[in-house]
Design a protein around this motif. Structure first.
Motif, short mmCIF file in Angstrom:
data_model
loop_
_atom_site.label_atom_id
_atom_site.label_comp_id
_atom_site.label_asym_id
_atom_site.label_seq_id
_atom_site.Cartn_x
_atom_site.Cartn_y
_atom_site.Cartn_z
N THR A 1 15.91 -6.99 19.85
CA THR A 1 15.15 -8.24 19.74
C THR A 1 14.60 -8.47 18.34
N VAL A 2 14.78 -9.68 17.85
CA VAL A 2 14.26 -10.09 16.54
C VAL A 2 13.44 -11.36 16.70
N LEU A 3 12.29 -11.40 16.09
CA LEU A 3 11.50 -12.62 15.98
C LEU A 3 11.57 -13.09 14.54
N ILE A 4 12.14 -14.27 14.34
CA ILE A 4 12.24 -14.87 13.01
C ILE A 4 11.18 -15.96 12.92
N ILE A 5 10.26 -15.82 11.97
CA ILE A 5 9.17 -16.78 11.81
C ILE A 5 9.40 -17.57 10.54
N SER A 6 9.50 -18.88 10.68
CA SER A 6 9.87 -19.73 9.55
C SER A 6 8.79 -19.79 8.48
N HIS A 7 7.54 -20.02 8.89
CA HIS A 7 6.49 -20.30 7.91
C HIS A 7 5.68 -19.05 7.58
N PRO A 8 5.35 -18.85 6.30
CA PRO A 8 4.57 -17.66 5.91
C PRO A 8 3.19 -17.58 6.55
N LEU A 9 2.57 -18.72 6.86
CA LEU A 9 1.26 -18.67 7.51
C LEU A 9 1.36 -18.12 8.92
N ASP A 10 2.42 -18.48 9.64
CA ASP A 10 2.62 -17.96 10.99
C ASP A 10 3.01 -16.48 10.95
N LEU A 11 3.77 -16.11 9.94
CA LEU A 11 4.13 -14.71 9.78
C LEU A 11 2.87 -13.86 9.58
N LYS A 12 1.99 -14.32 8.72
CA LYS A 12 0.73 -13.61 8.47
C LYS A 12 -0.11 -13.55 9.74
N LEU A 13 -0.13 -14.66 10.49
CA LEU A 13 -0.90 -14.72 11.73
C LEU A 13 -0.38 -13.71 12.75
N PHE A 14 0.94 -13.67 12.93
CA PHE A 14 1.52 -12.73 13.90
C PHE A 14 1.28 -11.28 13.48
N LEU A 15 1.42 -11.00 12.20
CA LEU A 15 1.21 -9.64 11.71
C LEU A 15 -0.22 -9.17 11.93
N SER A 16 -1.16 -10.12 11.93
CA SER A 16 -2.57 -9.75 12.13
C SER A 16 -2.81 -9.23 13.55
N LEU A 17 -1.90 -9.53 14.47
CA LEU A 17 -2.03 -9.08 15.86
C LEU A 17 -1.30 -7.76 16.11
N MET A 18 -0.53 -7.30 15.13
CA MET A 18 0.34 -6.15 15.30
C MET A 18 -0.19 -4.90 14.62
N PRO A 19 0.21 -3.73 15.10
CA PRO A 19 -0.11 -2.50 14.38
C PRO A 19 0.71 -2.42 13.09
N LYS A 20 0.48 -1.41 12.30
CA LYS A 20 1.23 -1.23 11.07
C LYS A 20 2.71 -1.00 11.40
N PRO A 21 3.63 -1.70 10.73
CA PRO A 21 5.06 -1.52 11.04
C PRO A 21 5.56 -0.14 10.63
N ASP A 22 6.60 0.30 11.30
CA ASP A 22 7.22 1.59 10.96
C ASP A 22 7.92 1.52 9.61
N LYS A 23 8.41 0.32 9.27
CA LYS A 23 9.13 0.14 8.02
C LYS A 23 9.01 -1.30 7.56
N LYS A 24 8.98 -1.53 6.26
CA LYS A 24 8.94 -2.87 5.69
C LYS A 24 9.88 -2.91 4.49
N GLN A 25 10.69 -3.96 4.42
CA GLN A 25 11.59 -4.08 3.28
C GLN A 25 11.96 -5.54 3.04
N SER A 26 12.48 -5.84 1.87
CA SER A 26 12.91 -7.18 1.54
C SER A 26 14.25 -7.46 2.20
N LEU A 27 14.47 -8.74 2.55
CA LEU A 27 15.73 -9.16 3.15
C LEU A 27 15.99 -10.62 2.84
N VAL A 28 16.88 -10.88 1.92
CA VAL A 28 17.32 -12.24 1.58
C VAL A 28 16.12 -13.17 1.33
#
Length: 228
Positions: free
Chosen positions: A24-51
């Motif tokens: 499962t992948v959640l693709i979030i278009s807008h950076p404000l929504d991405l920041k909002l969703f991340l605020s509800l999540m624990p620290k990710p196992d991995k983070k990297q750049s992608l396109v």
């Protein structure tokens, strides 16, 4: 033996197998929504750049964003598919052209159009609609690469054809899954109104902000099967 032209192209466009992703992948278009969703999540196992976006890897979810338009979306999807993703949920914004729409309304489209008509995955669509606990509308989306190219007559024509709203990604997503063994749905929030005599932006409206907050919590609950 020299490589054929097709083999050379394939070699150039090869995507290395760098990751093994959850389905499962959640693709979030807008950076404000991405920041909002991340605020509800624990620290990710991995983070990297992608396109030109960021990929956040969790135990049972890959989160990607921001994403603007079909070209970036296609490149992101190809990488994610190569790395094992098969279920794609797109969270984006849209401009309403149906007079019944209000700022902050949530649309789950069954179909999206550009040069052709493409459809959401029926099974995933039913699943999202069954689990979502906030009001939503169904409709048909028109996806365009350059929304500034739209004029009043084009909007009137699209509305007459039954188009509910306009965005920049959904038809690309639905078209792409038709060429791959994958499922996808889109969930869009009405951010502005285009059926009025003058463009009505709603980015700062309380109803829009509330819809974004509710959507972040609902998607987290649905994806992680919290209180279903």
């Amino acid at each position: 033996m020299p490589l054929s032209e097709v083999e050379q192209i394939r070699k150039i466009l090869f995507i290395p197998q760098k990751l093994s992703l959850p389905k499962t992948v959640l693709i979030i278009s807008h950076p404000l929504d991405l920041k909002l969703f991340l605020s509800l999540m624990p620290k990710p196992d991995k983070k990297q750049s992608l396109v030109l976006a960021k990929l956040y890897l969790f135990s049972s979810l890959t989160l990607v964003g921001p994403c603007l338009g079909r070209p970036q979306l296609f490149l992101i999807l190809e990488h994610l598919y190569t790395w094992g993703a098969r279920r794609f949920i797109l969270w984006g914004w849209c401009g309403g052209i149906n007079e019944k729409l209000k700022i902050g309304d949530i649309i789950i489209p069954r179909e999206a159009r550009n040069k052709e008509v493409s459809f959401a995955s029926e099974r995933l669509l039913k699943e999202i609609k069954a689990y979502l606990k906030i009001p939503f509308l169904e409709g048909s989306i028109f996806t365009i690469d350059n929304p500034y190219a739209l004029n009043r007559s084009a909007l009137i024509s699209l509305s007459a054809q039954g188009i509910t709203a306009i965005d920049m990604e959904t038809e690309g997503l639905f078209h792409w899954i038709g060429q791959h063994k994958a499922e996808a749905v889109a969930i869009l929030i009405v951010s502005d109104l285009l059926y009025t005599a003058k463009w009505t932006p709603g980015f700062s409206h309380s109803s829009f902000k509330q819809a974004r907050n509710s959507m972040a919590k609902e998607l987290k609950r649905i994806i992680f099967y919290e209180d279903i």
